[in-house]
Design a protein around this motif. Structure first.
Motif, PDB file in Angstrom:
ATOM      1  N   GLU A 139       0.818  -1.210   0.000  1.00 28.65           N
ATOM      2  CA  GLU A 139       0.000   0.000   0.000  1.00 28.65           C
ATOM      3  C   GLU A 139       0.854   1.263   0.000  1.00 28.65           C
ATOM      4  OE1 GLU A 139      -3.678   0.382   2.385  1.00 28.65           O
ATOM      5  OE2 GLU A 139      -2.643   1.969   3.472  1.00 28.65           O
ATOM      6  N   ALA A 140       1.972   1.225   0.716  1.00 25.50           N
ATOM      7  CA  ALA A 140       2.838   2.403   0.818  1.00 25.50           C
ATOM      8  C   ALA A 140       3.536   2.717  -0.498  1.00 25.50           C
ATOM      9  CB  ALA A 140       3.872   2.194   1.921  1.00 25.50           C
ATOM     10  N   TYR A 141       3.586   1.746  -1.418  1.00 28.68           N
ATOM     11  CA  TYR A 141       4.324   1.923  -2.657  1.00 28.68           C
ATOM     12  C   TYR A 141       3.437   1.941  -3.895  1.00 28.68           C
ATOM     13  CZ  TYR A 141       8.514   1.217   0.092  1.00 28.68           C
ATOM     14  OH  TYR A 141       9.516   1.374   1.011  1.00 28.68           O
ATOM     15  N   ALA A 142       2.380   1.148  -3.922  1.00 25.65           N
ATOM     16  CA  ALA A 142       1.610   0.971  -5.157  1.00 25.65           C
ATOM     17  C   ALA A 142       0.202   1.533  -5.095  1.00 25.65           C
ATOM     18  CB  ALA A 142       1.550  -0.514  -5.517  1.00 25.65           C
ATOM     19  N   SER A 143      -0.192   2.145  -3.994  1.00 25.62           N
ATOM     20  CA  SER A 143      -1.461   2.867  -3.958  1.00 25.62           C
ATOM     21  C   SER A 143      -1.302   4.180  -4.717  1.00 25.62           C
ATOM     22  CB  SER A 143      -1.866   3.155  -2.514  1.00 25.62           C
ATOM     23  OG  SER A 143      -0.926   4.044  -1.914  1.00 25.62           O
ATOM     24  N   ALA A 144      -2.407   4.861  -4.983  1.00 27.96           N
ATOM     25  CA  ALA A 144      -2.322   6.175  -5.634  1.00 27.96           C
ATOM     26  C   ALA A 144      -1.486   7.134  -4.793  1.00 27.96           C
ATOM     27  CB  ALA A 144      -3.730   6.732  -5.849  1.00 27.96           C
ATOM     28  N   THR A 145      -1.647   7.056  -3.479  1.00 21.98           N
ATOM     29  CA  THR A 145      -0.862   7.896  -2.575  1.00 21.98           C
ATOM     30  C   THR A 145       0.614   7.573  -2.685  1.00 21.98           C
ATOM     31  OG1 THR A 145      -2.737   7.906  -1.048  1.00 21.98           O
ATOM     32  CG2 THR A 145      -0.623   8.640  -0.179  1.00 21.98           C
ATOM     33  N   GLY A 146       0.939   6.286  -2.768  1.00 25.27           N
ATOM     34  CA  GLY A 146       2.329   5.875  -2.884  1.00 25.27           C
ATOM     35  C   GLY A 146       2.955   6.316  -4.188  1.00 25.27           C
ATOM     36  N   VAL A 147       2.191   6.261  -5.270  1.00 22.15           N
ATOM     37  CA  VAL A 147       2.680   6.717  -6.575  1.00 22.15           C
ATOM     38  C   VAL A 147       3.060   8.191  -6.508  1.00 22.15           C
ATOM     39  CG1 VAL A 147       2.012   7.185  -8.970  1.00 22.15           C
ATOM     40  CG2 VAL A 147       1.422   4.992  -7.911  1.00 22.15           C
ATOM     41  N   VAL A 148       2.164   9.003  -5.963  1.00 18.25           N
ATOM     42  CA  VAL A 148       2.423  10.446  -5.869  1.00 18.25           C
ATOM     43  C   VAL A 148       3.609  10.717  -4.952  1.00 18.25           C
ATOM     44  CG1 VAL A 148       1.479  12.639  -5.066  1.00 18.25           C
ATOM     45  CG2 VAL A 148       0.049  11.086  -6.411  1.00 18.25           C
ATOM     46  N   ARG A 149       3.685  10.022  -3.828  1.00 15.95           N
ATOM     47  CA  ARG A 149       4.786  10.245  -2.886  1.00 15.95           C
ATOM     48  C   ARG A 149       6.140   9.981  -3.540  1.00 15.95           C
ATOM     49  NH1 ARG A 149       7.960   7.017  -0.460  1.00 15.95           N
ATOM     50  NH2 ARG A 149       6.700   5.175  -0.931  1.00 15.95           N
ATOM     51  N   ARG A 150       6.254   8.874  -4.279  1.00 18.10           N
ATOM     52  CA  ARG A 150       7.537   8.539  -4.900  1.00 18.10           C
ATOM     53  C   ARG A 150       7.896   9.538  -6.006  1.00 18.10           C
ATOM     54  NH1 ARG A 150       7.268   4.109  -7.483  1.00 18.10           N
ATOM     55  NH2 ARG A 150       5.091   3.540  -7.118  1.00 18.10           N
ATOM     56  N   ALA A 151       6.899  10.020  -6.733  1.00 15.07           N
ATOM     57  CA  ALA A 151       7.161  11.030  -7.762  1.00 15.07           C
ATOM     58  C   ALA A 151       7.626  12.338  -7.126  1.00 15.07           C
ATOM     59  CB  ALA A 151       5.907  11.254  -8.597  1.00 15.07           C
ATOM     60  N   LEU A 152       6.978  12.732  -6.035  1.00 11.32           N
ATOM     61  CA  LEU A 152       7.360  13.975  -5.349  1.00 11.32           C
ATOM     62  C   LEU A 152       8.767  13.878  -4.773  1.00 11.32           C
ATOM     63  CD1 LEU A 152       4.035  14.857  -3.465  1.00 11.32           C
ATOM     64  CD2 LEU A 152       5.031  16.066  -5.421  1.00 11.32           C
ATOM     65  N   GLU A 153       9.116  12.711  -4.243  1.00 12.26           N
ATOM     66  CA  GLU A 153      10.463  12.526  -3.706  1.00 12.26           C
ATOM     67  C   GLU A 153      11.513  12.693  -4.801  1.00 12.26           C
ATOM     68  OE1 GLU A 153      10.324   8.678  -1.940  1.00 12.26           O
ATOM     69  OE2 GLU A 153       9.420   9.387  -0.064  1.00 12.26           O
ATOM     70  N   ALA A 154      11.241  12.145  -5.975  1.00 11.86           N
ATOM     71  CA  ALA A 154      12.184  12.266  -7.092  1.00 11.86           C
ATOM     72  C   ALA A 154      12.299  13.714  -7.560  1.00 11.86           C
ATOM     73  CB  ALA A 154      11.752  11.363  -8.246  1.00 11.86           C
ATOM     74  N   LEU A 155      11.167  14.411  -7.608  1.00 12.81           N
ATOM     75  CA  LEU A 155      11.201  15.834  -7.990  1.00 12.81           C
ATOM     76  C   LEU A 155      11.995  16.648  -6.984  1.00 12.81           C
ATOM     77  CD1 LEU A 155       7.496  16.344  -9.159  1.00 12.81           C
ATOM     78  CD2 LEU A 155       9.537  16.325 -10.613  1.00 12.81           C
ATOM     79  N   ALA A 156      11.815  16.338  -5.702  1.00 11.32           N
ATOM     80  CA  ALA A 156      12.530  17.067  -4.657  1.00 11.32           C
ATOM     81  C   ALA A 156      14.034  16.836  -4.737  1.00 11.32           C
ATOM     82  CB  ALA A 156      12.011  16.647  -3.283  1.00 11.32           C
ATOM     83  N   GLU A 157      14.419  15.678  -5.285  1.00 12.38           N
ATOM     84  CA  GLU A 157      15.845  15.370  -5.431  1.00 12.38           C
ATOM     85  C   GLU A 157      16.432  15.966  -6.709  1.00 12.38           C
ATOM     86  OE1 GLU A 157      15.817  11.157  -5.281  1.00 12.38           O
ATOM     87  OE2 GLU A 157      15.460  11.066  -3.103  1.00 12.38           O
ATOM     88  N   GLY A 158      15.587  16.669  -7.487  1.00 12.07           N
ATOM     89  CA  GLY A 158      16.072  17.382  -8.661  1.00 12.07           C
ATOM     90  C   GLY A 158      15.888  16.671  -9.984  1.00 12.07           C
ATOM     91  N   ALA A 159      15.121  15.596 -10.015  1.00 17.62           N
ATOM     92  CA  ALA A 159      14.910  14.876 -11.277  1.00 17.62           C
ATOM     93  C   ALA A 159      14.158  15.759 -12.272  1.00 17.62           C
ATOM     94  CB  ALA A 159      14.120  13.593 -11.018  1.00 17.62           C
ATOM     95  N   GLU A 160      14.555  15.675 -13.537  1.00 13.53           N
ATOM     96  CA  GLU A 160      13.879  16.438 -14.578  1.00 13.53           C
ATOM     97  C   GLU A 160      12.593  15.730 -14.998  1.00 13.53           C
ATOM     98  OE1 GLU A 160      16.359  17.293 -17.876  1.00 13.53           O
ATOM     99  OE2 GLU A 160      17.850  18.409 -16.702  1.00 13.53           O
ATOM    100  N   SER A 161      11.527  16.513 -15.147  1.00 14.41           N
ATOM    101  CA  SER A 161      10.243  15.907 -15.484  1.00 14.41           C
ATOM    102  C   SER A 161       9.263  16.995 -15.895  1.00 14.41           C
ATOM    103  CB  SER A 161       9.686  15.142 -14.274  1.00 14.41           C
ATOM    104  OG  SER A 161       8.381  14.667 -14.518  1.00 14.41           O
ATOM    105  N   VAL A 162       8.259  16.601 -16.658  1.00 17.46           N
ATOM    106  CA  VAL A 162       7.173  17.533 -16.974  1.00 17.46           C
ATOM    107  C   VAL A 162       6.218  17.661 -15.800  1.00 17.46           C
ATOM    108  CG1 VAL A 162       7.279  17.010 -19.440  1.00 17.46           C
ATOM    109  CG2 VAL A 162       5.700  15.728 -17.982  1.00 17.46           C
ATOM    110  N   LEU A 163       6.354  16.765 -14.815  1.00 18.61           N
ATOM    111  CA  LEU A 163       5.475  16.792 -13.650  1.00 18.61           C
ATOM    112  C   LEU A 163       5.782  17.995 -12.775  1.00 18.61           C
ATOM    113  CD1 LEU A 163       5.666  13.012 -12.632  1.00 18.61           C
ATOM    114  CD2 LEU A 163       3.761  14.164 -13.795  1.00 18.61           C
TER     115      LEU A 163
END
Length: 324
Positions: free
Chosen positions: A185-209
């Protein structure tokens, strides 16, 4: 003889209700706001009001309703019709929901977990119709589930079976809201999907998101459009979900696993890698048998399943009476 049932799908935001035939056909479906701010008794009154409202809208006589089934968040005691606790319904502690609703609406009432209700509906009249063993995973803010064997919900010893979102897929993972570590649930729920994307953005990953207001749907759309970050998040989501499903195949040897929820709108983008990962993680004979498919019933699933719960409970009471 009464041949109709009312199914109620109780949520913190909305209460869904419908009149359902013994064959699982919905004669009338309606949704109203829960209005939890009005307090527990107010919500109970609204459930009873909705029972009468859908009955009248379906033009079914009062005596033609045999019973009411209620699908509710838990944990629950289905035998006694009690909600032990409902996080989205403040103050609902050890509430005899079935008895309180029955007193208000005048019908026998029976209680079932909301995810179990949806699974029961899919097994009887949805994607899993005709299966002997069907498992359903609900993919939303969290991940819920239901196990239906021989047309009946498997409850376990304490009515807490099928907490499938809490299968551990990462031993050194993050702490889940349930208190455990590495739950799917922590990884594959809708909440988990958004959390992992936000973590990557916060680390500086390039994205259209964009971090502000990011949704699971946007992540999947960006992945379909070729965004590398989004594609990585979606790929990892399928890996975590497929790993959990592989374990379920090995444990239950089911005919079918049904995925339910908005995330399934991604279609092959989700299902193809999930099926591939599940096959890697399970015995071939079980994997070959088990179909991994999308649910068919949509918003009415919980209502249909709650009605089937009531029908099965009434049948059991009649069988007991006949034996006596």
């Amino acid at each position: 003889m009464a041949r109709h049932y009312v199914g109620i799908d109780l949520g913190g935001t909305n209460i869904k209700g419908g009149v359902v035939t013994a064959e699982g056909e919905v004669l009338h479906f309606e949704s109203i706001e829960t209005e939890i701010e009005g307090g527990r008794d107010h919500v109970l009154d609204r459930i009873a009001m909705l029972v009468g409202k859908v009955r009248d809208a379906a033009r079914v006589a009062q005596d033609d309703i045999a019973a009411v089934g209620i699908g509710s968040p838990g944990p629950l005691d289905t035998k006694r019709g009690i909600i032990h606790e409902a996080p989205n319904l403040p103050g609902w502690i050890n509430l005899p929901l079935a008895a309180e609703t029955g007193r208000r609406c005048g019908y026998p009432c029976f209680l079932e977990n909301d995810a179990n209700s949806a699974a029961l509906a899919e097994a009887h009249v949805g994607a899993g119709k005709g299966t002997e063993c069907m498992i359903m995973l609900t993919l939303g803010t969290g991940i819920g589930g239901g196990i239906v064997i021989g047309g009946r919900v498997w409850h376990g010893a304490d009515d807490i079976a099928a907490e499938l979102g809490h299968v551990s897929v990462k031993l050194d993972g993050i702490r889940c809201n349930c208190g455990s570590i590495g739950c799917v649930e922590a990884y594959a729920s809708a909440t988990g999907v958004v959390r992992r994307a936000l973590e990557a953005l916060a680390e500086g990953a390039e994205s259209v998101l964009e971090a502000d207001g990011l949704t699971c749907k946007q992540v999947f759309e960006a992945a379909a459009g070729g965004d590398a970050l989004a594609q990585r998040v979606v790929r990892d989501t399928a890996t975590y979900l497929g790993a959990a499903i592989g374990s379920l195949i090995n444990i239950f040897n089911p005919d079918m696993i049904v995925l339910f929820g908005g995330m399934t709108n991604a279609g092959d983008q989700l299902f193809v890698p999930v099926r591939e990962e599940a096959a890697k993680r399970s015995f071939k004979i079980g994997s070959d048998r088990c179909q991994i498919v999308r649910s068919l019933l949509g918003a009415e699933a919980g209502v249909i399943g709650a009605a089937i719960t009531a029908m099965q409970a009434m049948d059991e009471q009649q069988d007991t009476a006949n034996l006596g």
